[in-house]
Design a protein around this motif. Structure first.
Motif, short mmCIF file in Angstrom:
data_model
loop_
_atom_site.label_atom_id
_atom_site.label_comp_id
_atom_site.label_asym_id
_atom_site.label_seq_id
_atom_site.Cartn_x
_atom_site.Cartn_y
_atom_site.Cartn_z
N THR A 92 0.84 -1.20 0.00
CA THR A 92 0.00 0.00 0.00
C THR A 92 0.87 1.25 0.00
OG1 THR A 92 -1.75 -1.17 1.17
CG2 THR A 92 -1.84 1.22 1.23
N GLU A 93 1.92 1.24 0.83
CA GLU A 93 2.85 2.37 0.86
C GLU A 93 3.50 2.58 -0.49
OE1 GLU A 93 6.01 2.36 3.79
OE2 GLU A 93 4.56 1.91 5.37
N ASN A 94 3.94 1.50 -1.11
CA ASN A 94 4.58 1.60 -2.43
C ASN A 94 3.62 2.17 -3.47
OD1 ASN A 94 6.96 0.58 -1.44
ND2 ASN A 94 6.60 -1.51 -2.15
N MET A 95 2.37 1.71 -3.41
CA MET A 95 1.37 2.22 -4.36
C MET A 95 1.14 3.71 -4.12
SD MET A 95 -1.39 -0.87 -4.69
CE MET A 95 -2.54 0.16 -5.56
N ASN A 96 1.05 4.12 -2.86
CA ASN A 96 0.85 5.53 -2.55
C ASN A 96 2.02 6.37 -3.03
OD1 ASN A 96 -1.62 5.05 -1.37
ND2 ASN A 96 -0.83 4.96 0.71
N THR A 97 3.24 5.87 -2.84
CA THR A 97 4.44 6.57 -3.30
C THR A 97 4.44 6.68 -4.81
OG1 THR A 97 5.67 5.77 -1.39
CG2 THR A 97 6.96 6.55 -3.25
N GLU A 98 4.10 5.59 -5.49
CA GLU A 98 4.05 5.61 -6.95
C GLU A 98 3.00 6.61 -7.44
OE1 GLU A 98 3.38 1.61 -8.28
OE2 GLU A 98 5.33 0.92 -7.53
N ASN A 99 1.84 6.63 -6.78
CA ASN A 99 0.79 7.57 -7.17
C ASN A 99 1.24 9.02 -6.96
OD1 ASN A 99 -0.93 5.53 -7.94
ND2 ASN A 99 -2.02 5.49 -5.98
N ASP A 101 4.37 10.08 -6.97
CA ASP A 101 5.40 10.35 -7.99
C ASP A 101 4.76 10.63 -9.34
OD1 ASP A 101 7.34 9.96 -6.09
OD2 ASP A 101 7.87 7.91 -6.76
N GLU A 102 3.75 9.85 -9.67
CA GLU A 102 3.05 10.03 -10.95
C GLU A 102 2.35 11.39 -10.98
OE1 GLU A 102 -0.51 7.62 -12.85
OE2 GLU A 102 1.19 6.31 -12.33
N LYS A 103 1.75 11.77 -9.87
CA LYS A 103 1.06 13.05 -9.77
C LYS A 103 2.07 14.20 -9.91
CE LYS A 103 -2.00 15.64 -6.70
NZ LYS A 103 -2.64 15.67 -5.40
N VAL A 105 4.93 14.12 -11.48
CA VAL A 105 5.39 14.15 -12.89
C VAL A 105 4.35 14.87 -13.73
CG1 VAL A 105 5.84 12.72 -14.90
CG2 VAL A 105 6.89 12.12 -12.70
N ARG A 106 3.08 14.58 -13.53
CA ARG A 106 2.02 15.24 -14.32
C ARG A 106 1.97 16.73 -14.02
NH1 ARG A 106 -2.85 12.35 -12.58
NH2 ARG A 106 -1.67 10.61 -11.84
N GLN A 107 2.16 17.09 -12.75
CA GLN A 107 2.15 18.51 -12.39
C GLN A 107 3.31 19.24 -13.04
OE1 GLN A 107 2.07 18.49 -8.13
NE2 GLN A 107 -0.16 18.39 -8.02
N ARG A 108 4.48 18.61 -13.07
CA ARG A 108 5.65 19.24 -13.70
C ARG A 108 5.44 19.41 -15.20
NH1 ARG A 108 9.72 15.34 -11.41
NH2 ARG A 108 9.31 15.63 -9.22
N LYS A 109 4.83 18.41 -15.82
CA LYS A 109 4.57 18.49 -17.26
C LYS A 109 3.55 19.59 -17.56
CE LYS A 109 5.68 13.81 -18.69
NZ LYS A 109 5.18 12.55 -19.23
N ALA A 110 2.58 19.73 -16.67
CA ALA A 110 1.53 20.73 -16.87
C ALA A 110 2.08 22.13 -16.67
CB ALA A 110 0.36 20.48 -15.93
N ALA A 111 3.14 22.27 -15.87
CA ALA A 111 3.68 23.61 -15.56
C ALA A 111 4.54 24.10 -16.62
CB ALA A 111 4.49 23.54 -14.28
#
Length: 111
Positions: A92-99, A101-103, A105-111
């Motif tokens: 669960t921790e790994n999934m939360n960390t991955e989510n 990280d993914e978020k 990355v998307r925020q950086r791309k959007a900026a």
């Protein structure tokens, strides 16, 4: 006399002690743990118990030997459940960390 009922209550098992039937076996002892679905069994033969002053103490000792196996199985089951829970938490921790990280990355791309 060995108090079978008290022993069973104290250890949360069903205890069955019955007279042997093959001529050599004096006692047959069964300890059943219904939670684990396991039964431990032993026989006390005539040579083992002959001449003992306190036969009840010997029967209790043999019950304790069987009970040790049941306790060991209980501990393994508990340990396995703890490990499983830890693995679930880690996943669960790994999934939360991955989510996260993914978020990010998307925020950086959007900026």
């Amino acid at each position: 006399m060995f108090d079978v009922m008290n022993y069973a209550d104290r250890n949360d098992v069903e205890v069955s002690i019955r007279k042997g039937h093959d001529g050599r076996t004096e006692w047959e002892i069964f300890l059943r743990d219904h939670k684990l679905g396991m039964t431990e069994f032993t026989r006390i033969i005539d040579i083992e118990i002959r001449g003992r002053l306190d036969q009840d103490a010997y029967i209790e000792l043999r019950c304790e030997q069987l009970m040790d196996r049941i306790r060991s199985a209980r501990m393994k089951k508990e340990y396995s459940a703890i490990e499983e829970k830890d693995t679930e938490n880690k996943n669960t921790e790994n999934m939360n960390t991955e989510n996260k990280d993914e978020k990010n990355v998307r925020q950086r791309k959007a900026a």
